[in-house]
Design an enzyme around this catalytic site. Structure first.
Site, PDB file in Angstrom:
ATOM      1  N   ASP A  67     -10.306  44.979 -35.750  1.00 39.06           N
ATOM      2  CA  ASP A  67     -10.500  43.569 -36.102  1.00 39.06           C
ATOM      3  C   ASP A  67     -11.896  43.364 -36.691  1.00 39.06           C
ATOM      4  O   ASP A  67     -12.486  44.304 -37.231  1.00 39.06           O
ATOM      5  CB  ASP A  67     -10.293  42.709 -34.844  1.00 39.06           C
ATOM      6  CG  ASP A  67      -9.671  41.363 -35.164  1.00 39.06           C
ATOM      7  OD1 ASP A  67     -10.373  40.519 -35.754  1.00 39.06           O
ATOM      8  OD2 ASP A  67      -8.499  41.137 -34.817  1.00 39.06           O
ATOM      9  N   HIS A 284     -12.934  36.138 -34.199  1.00 42.89           N
ATOM     10  CA  HIS A 284     -11.518  36.481 -34.308  1.00 42.89           C
ATOM     11  C   HIS A 284     -11.159  37.653 -33.394  1.00 42.89           C
ATOM     12  O   HIS A 284     -10.194  37.593 -32.620  1.00 42.89           O
ATOM     13  CB  HIS A 284     -11.183  36.817 -35.764  1.00 42.89           C
ATOM     14  CG  HIS A 284      -9.726  36.967 -36.050  1.00 42.89           C
ATOM     15  ND1 HIS A 284      -9.047  38.151 -35.853  1.00 42.89           N
ATOM     16  CD2 HIS A 284      -8.810  36.086 -36.545  1.00 42.89           C
ATOM     17  CE1 HIS A 284      -7.779  37.995 -36.205  1.00 42.89           C
ATOM     18  NE2 HIS A 284      -7.607  36.752 -36.635  1.00 42.89           N
ATOM     19  N   SER A 458      -2.090  36.173 -35.929  1.00 44.19           N
ATOM     20  CA  SER A 458      -3.164  36.975 -35.328  1.00 44.19           C
ATOM     21  C   SER A 458      -3.195  36.825 -33.818  1.00 44.19           C
ATOM     22  O   SER A 458      -3.659  37.724 -33.103  1.00 44.19           O
ATOM     23  CB  SER A 458      -4.527  36.555 -35.889  1.00 44.19           C
ATOM     24  OG  SER A 458      -4.725  37.042 -37.184  1.00 44.19           O
TER      25      SER A 458
END
Length: 536
Positions: A67, A284, A458
Site C-alpha cells: 500500500d 490509506h 480498498s
C-alpha cells in the site's frame, strides 16, 4: 460529500473518485455485525468470536499490506506488526543478508537509501504517453509503420485522447472547487468565527447569488457531516485531490522517479528503496491494516477482523499510480519473508509491465500464498473494462495464458440490506469479481493513533484478507486454495436485486449476475465450514 457533488453538477462536472454518503448513519463496527442479530449486513465477525472461537487458540499469520505506508506505532497496530527478528533495527547493516537494510517491519520500494521518499507520481496513462511520445509525436498519415508500430501508434493516439480529457476535467474541476472554498472562507471570515454553527450560517445574510448558493451547500454539507470542521476537512481534501491531479498525476513535466535512484527499465532489479514503511502519507495503508488486524483486546479504538494477524508493511503506492516494477518486487518481498496473505488495495486502468507482475504472482501462487485485490471504485464492469493488476496471465502480445487461482477479487457493499447493498462506486464482474465485502463508511486506524471513516473497495479487500488470515490462524494445515474455496463457498447470498450501472443505464440485478459467488463474505459461515473441512 453530497455538497461537493451538488457543487460540481452545478458546474457541469462530476467528481469521479469521491464517495457520497447515504442518509442516516451506520452502526459502529457495522462491518463485523450480523444481519439477523444486529439488522445490518456485516460479516458476522463478532458472532463468530463469541460462538465459535472463544475456546480456541490460533497461530500468528502474516498479512502483507502492499500500500502507501503503515504507521507502525499506531496504538491499535503497535502490537500487531510483523517484526523481522533476524534484523537489528537502525544499525545500517543487512543483518539477515536478504538485501534489505534494517527491514524491521517491511520495506519501502519508493524511497532511497538516503531516506528520501516519493510522495506523488504520475498516472500510468501519462507515463506510457511520455514513453511513446518521442517516437510518434511527428508521425504523419503517410509515415510507413510496421505492424507492431501501427498498433503502438493507435494505442498512443487513444491514450492521448484519454489523457487530454482527464486533464481538462481535472483543471476545470480544480478551479470550481477552489472557487467554492474561497467563497466558504469569505463567508466564514465575515461571520468572524473559526468554527461557525449551522445557526450562524442560517442567520448570515448573503451579499449576492453566489454567496446564497454557497450557503445552501454549506448547510447541506453540515447536515451530512454533523459539524463545520468535518465539512471543511472534506472540502480541503477535495481541493488537495484535484491539485494533485493537475500538479502531479497529469503533469507532463513531473517525474519523481529520480528520487528512487534505480534503473527503472531494469525489471529484474530487486534491491532498492529504504526501510521507511510509513512514508510521507500513510493514511490509506494504515486504514487498510487496521481493518485486518487492529488489536481486539486493548480496549481502545476498533477491532480488526483477525486477532492473530501480523501486518507486514510494504510501501509501493504513491499519491498517483503505482509502478509495476515496485508491485512485482513487493510481492516477491512478501513471499520471501513469510507472508501467507497479500492485500492489494490499489489498481489502475493502464499497465506497463504486466508480465513482470504476472511472474511475481506466479511465484506467490507456487509458494502457497493467497492474494486479495480490490476491484476498483469506478462503478464499472471489470469483465469489460480492464483493471490492473488482475489474475489473468498474459504473454508478450497480451494474449491470455491462464489465471492465478490463489487470487480473490473483492467488490464493496454498504450497510443497508436493500437495493443499495452494492455500493454505487464498486466495480463488479460476473467472471472477474469473486465476492463482495463491507466497504462503505468503515471506521479504522489512520496515522498518529487516530481513526477515520473511509470507503472504497480498498476497505472491502482487507475485510477478506482478514477473514483469510483468521481462518488460516485457526486451521494452519489448510492450503491457500482451501482458504479461498472456504471463503467463496460460505458467502451470504441475497435473494433481492441490487442496483448497478450497466452500459450507462441503471439496472437492478441479482448479485449472481455481477460476481462469481453472488454473495457477501461471512466470517461465521466460513469458520463453520472450515471446521467441517478440517475433519475430512
Amino acid at each position: 460529500m453530497n455538497f461537493l457533488k451538488s457543487l460540481l453538477f452545478t458546474s457541469l462536472f462530476i467528481l469521479p473518485h469521491l464517495v457520497f454518503s447515504q442518509p442516516n448513519k451506520p452502526k459502529p463496527n457495522w462491518q463485523n455485525l450480523d444481519l439477523q442479530e444486529d439488522g445490518v449486513p456485516g460479516m458476522s465477525t463478532e458472532k463468530a468470536y463469541k460462538e465459535l472461537l472463544n475456546d480456541k487458540k490460533g497461530e500468528p499469520i502474516v498479512v502483507a499490506v502492499i500500500d502507501g505506508g503503515v504507521d507502525t506505532k499506531h496504538e491499535d497496530l503497535v502490537n500487531k506488526m510483523w517484526v523481522n527478528k533476524n534484523e537489528v533495527g537502525s544499525d545500517s547493516v543487512d543483518n539477515d543478508k536478504n538485501g534489505y537494510v534494517d527491514d524491521i517491519y517491511g520495506w519501502n520500494f519508493i524511497g532511497n537509501a538516503h531516506g528520501e521518499n516519493v510522495q506523488y507520481d504520475n498516472m500510468e496513462l501519462l507515463r506510457l504517453i511520455k514513453e511513446l511520445h518521442p517516437k510518434y509525436i511527428s508521425v504523419l498519415p503517410t509515415t510507413p509503420l510496421d505492424e507492431k508500430e501501427r498498433r503502438e501508434f493507435i494505442a498512443y493516439q487513444k491514450m492521448n485522447t484519454d489523457y487530454m480529457g482527464k486533464l481538462q476535467i481535472a483543471q476545470l474541476t480544480e478551479r470550481v472547487i477552489k472557487a467554492f472554498k474561497n467563497q466558504v472562507d469569505s463567508i466564514v471570515g465575515n461571520i468572524g468565527s473559526d468554527a461557525p454553527t449551522q445557526m450562524e450560517f442560517k442567520r448570515y445574510k448573503p451579499k449576492n447569488k453566489m454567496e446564497g448558493r454557497t450557503l445552501s451547500m454549506i448547510n447541506k454539507g453540515m447536515e451530512e457531516e454533523g459539524d463545520f470542521k468535518k465539512f471543511y476537512d472534506e472540502l480541503k481534501e477535495g481541493v488537495k485531490h484535484y491539485e494533485a491531479e493537475v500538479n502531479y498525476h497529469l503533469n507532463m513535466d513531473y517525474d519523481p522517479r529520480g528520487i528512487v535512484g534505480d534503473n527503472y527499465e531494469n525489471g529484474k532489479e530487486r534491491i532498492y528503496g529504504n526501510a521507511d514503511v510509513k512514508g510521507p502519507d500513510a493514511l490509506h495503508g494504515t486504514h487498510v491494516a487496521g481493518i485486518i488486524a487492529a488489536d481486539r483486546n486493548n480496549d481502545v479504538g476498533i477491532k480488526g477482523v483477525a486477532d492473530h494477524a501480523k501486518i507486514m508493511a510494504i510501501r509501493v503506492v504513491p499519491d498517483g499510480d503505482e509502478r509495476d516494477k515496485d508491485v512485482a518486487n513487493a510481492i516477491y518481498y512478501a513471499v520471501d519473508n513469510g507472508a501467507k496473505v497479500i492485500n492489494m488495495s490499489f489498481g489502475k486502468p493502464y499497465v506497463k509491465d504486466k508480465q513482470l507482475v504476472d511472474s511475481a504472482v506466479r511465484y506467490a501462487v507456487l509458494q502457497d500464498v493467497l492474494i486479495v485485490h480490490a476491484s476498483g471504485n469506478e462503478g464499472e464492469d471489470n469483465d469489460i473494462t480492464q483493471n490492473y493488476p488482475n489474475r489473468n496471465y498474459v504473454d508478450s502480445l497480451g494474449l491470455n495464458k491462464g489465471k492465478a487461482e490463489n487470487w480473490i477479487e473483492v467488490g464493496a457493499t454498504g450497510w443497508k440490506y436493500d437495493a443499495s447493498l452494492v455500493t454505487d462506486f464498486s466495480n463488479y464482474g460476473k467472471k472477474s469479481v469473486d465476492v463482495f465485502a463491507p466497504g462503505l463508511d468503515i471506521n479504522s486506524t489512520i496515522p498518529e493513533s487516530k481513526y477515520k471513516v473511509e470507503q472504497g473497495t480498498s476497505m472491502a479487500a482487507p475485510m477478506v484478507s482478514g477473514v483469510a488470515a483468521l481462518i488460516w490462524s485457526y486451521y494452519p494445515s489448510f492450503k491457500a486454495a482451501d482458504i479461498k474455496k472456504i471463503i467463496l463457498e460460505s458467502v451470504v447470498k441475497p435473494v433481492h436485486k441490487v442496483k448497478v450501472v450497466q452500459n450507462k443505464n441503471k439496472r437492478k440485478v441479482l448479485m449472481s449476475e455481477i460476481s462469481v459467488t453472488g454473495g457477501v463474505v461471512n466470517v461465521y459461515n466460513a469458520l463453520k465450514l472450515a471446521e467441517e473441512r478440517s475433519k475430512i
